[in-house]
Design a protein around this motif. Structure first.
Motif, PDB file in Angstrom:
ATOM      1  N   ALA A  41       1.028  -1.075   0.016  1.00  0.00           N
ATOM      2  CA  ALA A  41      -0.066   0.033   0.009  1.00  0.00           C
ATOM      3  C   ALA A  41       0.859   1.104   0.050  1.00  0.00           C
ATOM      4  N   LEU A  42       2.010   1.255   0.640  1.00  0.00           N
ATOM      5  CA  LEU A  42       2.785   2.553   0.872  1.00  0.00           C
ATOM      6  C   LEU A  42       3.620   2.575  -0.521  1.00  0.00           C
ATOM      7  N   SER A  43       3.875   1.480  -1.070  1.00  0.00           N
ATOM      8  CA  SER A  43       4.888   1.574  -2.237  1.00  0.00           C
ATOM      9  C   SER A  43       4.046   2.149  -3.397  1.00  0.00           C
ATOM     10  N   LEU A  44       2.653   1.633  -3.484  1.00  0.00           N
ATOM     11  CA  LEU A  44       1.935   2.261  -4.523  1.00  0.00           C
ATOM     12  C   LEU A  44       1.636   3.616  -4.274  1.00  0.00           C
ATOM     13  N   SER A  45       1.222   4.179  -2.933  1.00  0.00           N
ATOM     14  CA  SER A  45       0.782   5.420  -2.789  1.00  0.00           C
ATOM     15  C   SER A  45       1.893   6.379  -3.029  1.00  0.00           C
ATOM     16  N   ARG A  46       3.053   6.041  -2.899  1.00  0.00           N
ATOM     17  CA  ARG A  46       4.282   7.026  -3.316  1.00  0.00           C
ATOM     18  C   ARG A  46       4.429   6.784  -4.670  1.00  0.00           C
ATOM     19  N   GLU A  47       4.083   6.057  -5.486  1.00  0.00           N
ATOM     20  CA  GLU A  47       3.990   6.032  -7.028  1.00  0.00           C
ATOM     21  C   GLU A  47       3.031   6.850  -7.276  1.00  0.00           C
ATOM     22  N   PHE A  48       1.873   6.731  -6.635  1.00  0.00           N
ATOM     23  CA  PHE A  48       0.708   7.589  -7.065  1.00  0.00           C
ATOM     24  C   PHE A  48       1.088   8.822  -6.968  1.00  0.00           C
ATOM     25  N   LEU A  49       1.974   9.536  -5.920  1.00  0.00           N
ATOM     26  CA  LEU A  49       2.452  10.920  -5.702  1.00  0.00           C
ATOM     27  C   LEU A  49       3.372  11.363  -6.684  1.00  0.00           C
ATOM     28  N   LEU A  50       4.150  10.637  -7.656  1.00  0.00           N
ATOM     29  CA  LEU A  50       4.913  10.999  -8.578  1.00  0.00           C
ATOM     30  C   LEU A  50       4.322  11.310  -9.717  1.00  0.00           C
ATOM     31  N   TYR A  51       3.081  10.860 -10.023  1.00  0.00           N
ATOM     32  CA  TYR A  51       2.159  11.515 -11.017  1.00  0.00           C
ATOM     33  C   TYR A  51       1.253  12.775 -10.409  1.00  0.00           C
ATOM     34  N   SER A  52       0.948  12.502  -9.317  1.00  0.00           N
ATOM     35  CA  SER A  52       0.075  13.718  -8.802  1.00  0.00           C
ATOM     36  C   SER A  52       0.332  14.067  -7.370  1.00  0.00           C
ATOM     37  N   PRO A  53       1.405  15.023  -7.419  1.00  0.00           N
ATOM     38  CA  PRO A  53       2.035  15.228  -6.228  1.00  0.00           C
ATOM     39  C   PRO A  53       1.433  16.157  -5.092  1.00  0.00           C
ATOM     40  N   ASP A  54       0.281  16.790  -5.646  1.00  0.00           N
ATOM     41  CA  ASP A  54      -0.557  17.812  -4.900  1.00  0.00           C
ATOM     42  C   ASP A  54      -1.619  17.152  -4.302  1.00  0.00           C
ATOM     43  N   ASN A  55      -1.771  15.741  -4.369  1.00  0.00           N
ATOM     44  CA  ASN A  55      -2.943  15.082  -3.826  1.00  0.00           C
ATOM     45  C   ASN A  55      -2.561  15.006  -2.371  1.00  0.00           C
ATOM     46  N   LYS A  56      -3.407  15.684  -1.519  1.00  0.00           N
ATOM     47  CA  LYS A  56      -3.344  15.726  -0.247  1.00  0.00           C
ATOM     48  C   LYS A  56      -3.745  14.560   0.594  1.00  0.00           C
ATOM     49  N   ARG A  57      -4.905  13.959   0.118  1.00  0.00           N
ATOM     50  CA  ARG A  57      -5.225  12.760   0.668  1.00  0.00           C
ATOM     51  C   ARG A  57      -4.283  11.603   0.521  1.00  0.00           C
ATOM     52  N   MET A  58      -3.648  11.338  -0.575  1.00  0.00           N
ATOM     53  CA  MET A  58      -2.733  10.381  -0.766  1.00  0.00           C
ATOM     54  C   MET A  58      -1.507  10.657   0.014  1.00  0.00           C
ATOM     55  N   ALA A  59      -1.291  12.046   0.313  1.00  0.00           N
ATOM     56  CA  ALA A  59       0.197  12.128   1.188  1.00  0.00           C
ATOM     57  C   ALA A  59      -0.217  11.892   2.563  1.00  0.00           C
ATOM     58  N   ARG A  60      -1.549  11.990   2.982  1.00  0.00           N
ATOM     59  CA  ARG A  60      -1.898  11.589   4.316  1.00  0.00           C
ATOM     60  C   ARG A  60      -1.881  10.219   4.559  1.00  0.00           C
ATOM     61  N   ASN A  61      -2.182   9.416   3.381  1.00  0.00           N
ATOM     62  CA  ASN A  61      -2.394   7.836   3.499  1.00  0.00           C
ATOM     63  C   ASN A  61      -0.621   7.342   3.762  1.00  0.00           C
ATOM     64  N   VAL A  62       0.210   8.228   3.035  1.00  0.00           N
ATOM     65  CA  VAL A  62       1.775   7.733   2.936  1.00  0.00           C
ATOM     66  C   VAL A  62       2.180   7.993   4.422  1.00  0.00           C
ATOM     67  N   LEU A  63       1.754   8.938   5.135  1.00  0.00           N
ATOM     68  CA  LEU A  63       2.170   9.332   6.408  1.00  0.00           C
ATOM     69  C   LEU A  63       1.584   8.062   7.272  1.00  0.00           C
ATOM     70  N   LYS A  64       0.401   7.996   7.171  1.00  0.00           N
ATOM     71  CA  LYS A  64      -0.444   6.832   7.947  1.00  0.00           C
ATOM     72  C   LYS A  64       0.570   5.507   7.750  1.00  0.00           C
ATOM     73  N   TYR A  65       0.561   5.018   6.504  1.00  0.00           N
ATOM     74  CA  TYR A  65       1.287   3.878   6.094  1.00  0.00           C
ATOM     75  C   TYR A  65       2.801   3.701   6.926  1.00  0.00           C
ATOM     76  N   GLU A  66       3.539   4.750   6.812  1.00  0.00           N
ATOM     77  CA  GLU A  66       4.884   4.881   7.305  1.00  0.00           C
ATOM     78  C   GLU A  66       4.722   4.655   8.778  1.00  0.00           C
ATOM     79  N   LYS A  67       3.751   5.344   9.486  1.00  0.00           N
ATOM     80  CA  LYS A  67       3.569   5.160  10.829  1.00  0.00           C
ATOM     81  C   LYS A  67       3.341   3.829  11.152  1.00  0.00           C
ATOM     82  N   LEU A  68       2.314   3.157  10.523  1.00  0.00           N
ATOM     83  CA  LEU A  68       2.079   1.833  10.562  1.00  0.00           C
ATOM     84  C   LEU A  68       3.128   0.761  10.753  1.00  0.00           C
TER      85      LEU A  68
END
Length: 614
Positions: free
Chosen positions: A246-273
């Motif tokens: 989930a983290l790897s795919l979310s980081r890839e998503f941000l490469l194409y859409s870096p301004d997506n705040k929801r996905m950025a929050r998901n990345v932080l959540k996955y990293e914390k978990l």
């Protein structure tokens, strides 16, 4: 009945009388029958015509724009063009003040697209509904499960079974048709929306892979994108506990859409978990395939379907034989039927070439205008269900003389009274995408069954006639009998549903395996017979009926050779002893095998795991 209903009924009658097989498919049921899917080609042809007219209009408009562009460009490229020329000066000012405004604000483009949209709106009511898309997607998942098909192979247009490291071509279409990333995404999203991540993940993975390969290409028809596929796949992996993916795919998503705040929050959540539970980074999540409570015999059912009815050792069993059947009937003495005994307990026989191509085609034509979604009894109601995907129609004998002839032939062969009120009407069934009928009994297993409320008695036996062939799939699997029978065009399959005592034969639990690659979608036709005082008999042709009569019950017994007691073996409706018998496939008639099928049964017996009622 309201005016609309009366009009619909009148149109249906006119369609039948005129032989118009177009029919009217209910929106949301298109996927459930191949005839309905085929009818969907007509509105798409209309849409193609609309698009062709739109393209021609746009081509003419673009040709005119190209002419204007070339004209103005030539003036700019000619360095000798003097702006001092009053004519050229005038045209320059006119172009800038008027011509360019007309070009930019031209209504021709909007008129072209408006015509296309208006035409689409007229066709829209005839198009499949979103429920059809969901049903078609679930059908692909069903084929994937039952036949263990590779999603990657399906995306390439090939039907390959994957077992461990072994890959087997289950069916090879004459023409390969591959799926796009958007196609795979839609299948995965249907599963995703149902919370079925077992199916969602492989389809979304394939969508991501295809979108990556075509990234940067714009396709007008696509609804989804690489970002959409990554988004859904990442959350699906999170739902099944695979935080690392989930983290790897979310980081890839941000490469194409870096301004997506929801996905950025998901990345932080996955990293914390992962920081809190480092073991999750390497843990492999085991995703369980969802199962429905009523299907307790799923594994056996699917294993039998996967054999596709293949029984190459069938001819080695001496008690299974082929013969010409007459049943002491004058009708059959002149025209005997080729009979093949498939199994003894339950007693199942196959009658080859029971109907002709002409008769099968006639019956299909009679039924097609009346096809409706098949239903099953649910309490006091008749409801469409996921475990039975098909459309069916009921035909009276008075519709056409061919049905009278067919009734006479069945009666001569079985000795059963097939005339109303001792028989149900003929039921013709047409299967659609992945059409199937999960394990069920043809006879009633509960005193509250609608069969008893209708005073029709229980079903004694089943007589199923195959009205078309299939390229792959569609076998009839007997779960506790542990064998399956493939579709044999124009043949009839017969078995008894009840014991001599009138009790149901639990070994007749059977299923219609999903049709992997149909031809016309008609796999069988049924007819049922019941005893008003006791129980009833059922036959199928991918048309069904039930007979009911005291005589039918007396004759609904297994052959005397199989008897374990006195019973009524002598009153059996069929000549169970062979007059001319031999090993199946050996006896030939004018150069053709009497019983050309060789099938294989599993060697290990099965144990009853319950009796699901469908």
């Amino acid at each position: 009945m309201g005016p609309a209903a009366r009009l619909a009924a009148l149109l249906a009658v006119l369609a039948l009388q005129a032989g118009d097989l177009a029919g009217v498919a209910t929106r949301g049921d298109t996927f459930s029958a191949l005839t309905s899917v085929a009818r969907a080609l007509a509105p798409e042809r209309r849409l193609l015509g609309l698009l062709r007219r739109y393209l021609r209009g746009e081509e003419a408009r673009l040709r005119d724009l190209t002419r204007f562009y070339d004209k103005v460009l030539s003036l700019h490229e000619d360095s000798a063009t003097p702006v001092s020329n009053p004519l050229l000066a005038f045209t320059l000012i006119k172009r800038l003040q008027s011509d360019w405004k007309n070009v930019v604000h031209s209504l021709e483009a909007s008129e072209n697209i408006r015509a296309l949209k208006d035409g689409y709106e007229k066709v829209e009511q005839d198009l499949p509904a979103f429920e059809d898309l969901e049903g078609a997607a679930r059908a692909l998942m069903r084929l994937q499960d039952v036949y263990m098909l590779s999603v990657k192979g399906l995306a390439r247009g090939v039907f390959q079974r994957v077992t461990g490291c072994a890959v087997t071509d289950l069916y090879s279409p004459r023409r390969l048709f591959s799926l796009t990333g958007d196609d795979c995404f839609q299948v995965g999203k249907v599963a995703y929306d149902m919370g079925d991540y077992y199916h969602a993940i492989p389809w979304l993975e394939e969508a991501v892979s295809l979108f990556r390969g075509s990234y940067g290409e714009w396709k007008t028809e696509d609804e989804a994108s690489l970002e959409d596929a990554l988004d859904h796949l990442a959350f699906a992996y999170f739902q099944v506990g695979n935080i690392s993916c989930a983290l790897s795919l979310s980081r890839e998503f941000l490469l194409y859409s870096p301004d997506n705040k929801r996905m950025a929050r998901n990345v932080l959540k996955y990293e914390k978990l992962l920081a809190e539970s480092p073991n999750q980074a390497v843990a492999e999540a085991v995703i369980q395939r969802p199962n429905v409570p009523h299907l307790q015999t799923r594994d056996t059912y699917e294993e039998l379907c996967q054999t596709l009815g293949s029984q190459p050792t069938h001819y080695q069993i001496p008690s299974l034989y082929c013969s010409y059947e007459t049943s002491s009937s004058p009708y059959l003495l002149l025209q005997p039927v080729r009979k093949e005994v498939i199994h003894l307990e339950p007693y199942v026989v196959l009658y080859h070439d029971f109907v002709s191509d002409t008769e099968a085609q006639k019956i299909r034509g009679l039924a097609e205008p009346w096809l409706q979604r098949s239903v099953v009894a649910s309490g006091e109601k008749q409801l469409p269900v996921e475990y039975r995907i098909s459309k069916s129609a009921w035909l009276k004998d008075t519709v056409d003389p061919v049905l009278v002839t067919l009734d006479h032939r069945i009666a001569s062969l079985t000795g059963l009274d097939v005339q109303p009120p001792y028989a149900e009407y003929l039921q013709v069934v047409n299967y659609g995408i992945g059409g199937h009928y999960e394990p069920h009994f043809d006879h009633a297993t509960s005193p509250t069954s609608p069969l008893y409320r209708m005073n029709s008695g229980n079903r004694v036996a089943t007589f199923m006639i195959y009205l078309s062939s299939v390229e792959a799939g569609g076998a009839t699997a007997f779960i506790y009998g542990n064998f399956s029978v493939p579709v044999v065009k124009n043949a009839a399959l017969f078995w008894w549903n009840l014991h001599r005592s009138g009790e149901g034969d639990g070994d007749t639990l059977h299923a219609g395996c999903p049709v992997l690659w149909p031809t016309s979608g008609y796999t069988s036709m049924d007819r049922n017979s019941a005893d008003l005082a006791a129980q009833a008999l059922k036959t199928k042709m991918l048309a069904e009926r039930s007979w009911k009569s005291p005589l039918a019950f007396q004759r609904s017994q297994k052959p005397k050779a199989m008897s374990t007691g006195s019973g009524h073996a002598g009153s059996a409706a069929m000549a169970h002893g062979p007059s001319h018998s031999t090993a199946c496939g050996i006896f030939s008639d004018r150069g053709t095998n009497l019983c050309p099928m060789h099938r294989q049964t599993d060697s290990q017996p099965l144990h009853h795991q319950g009796s699901p009622i469908t």
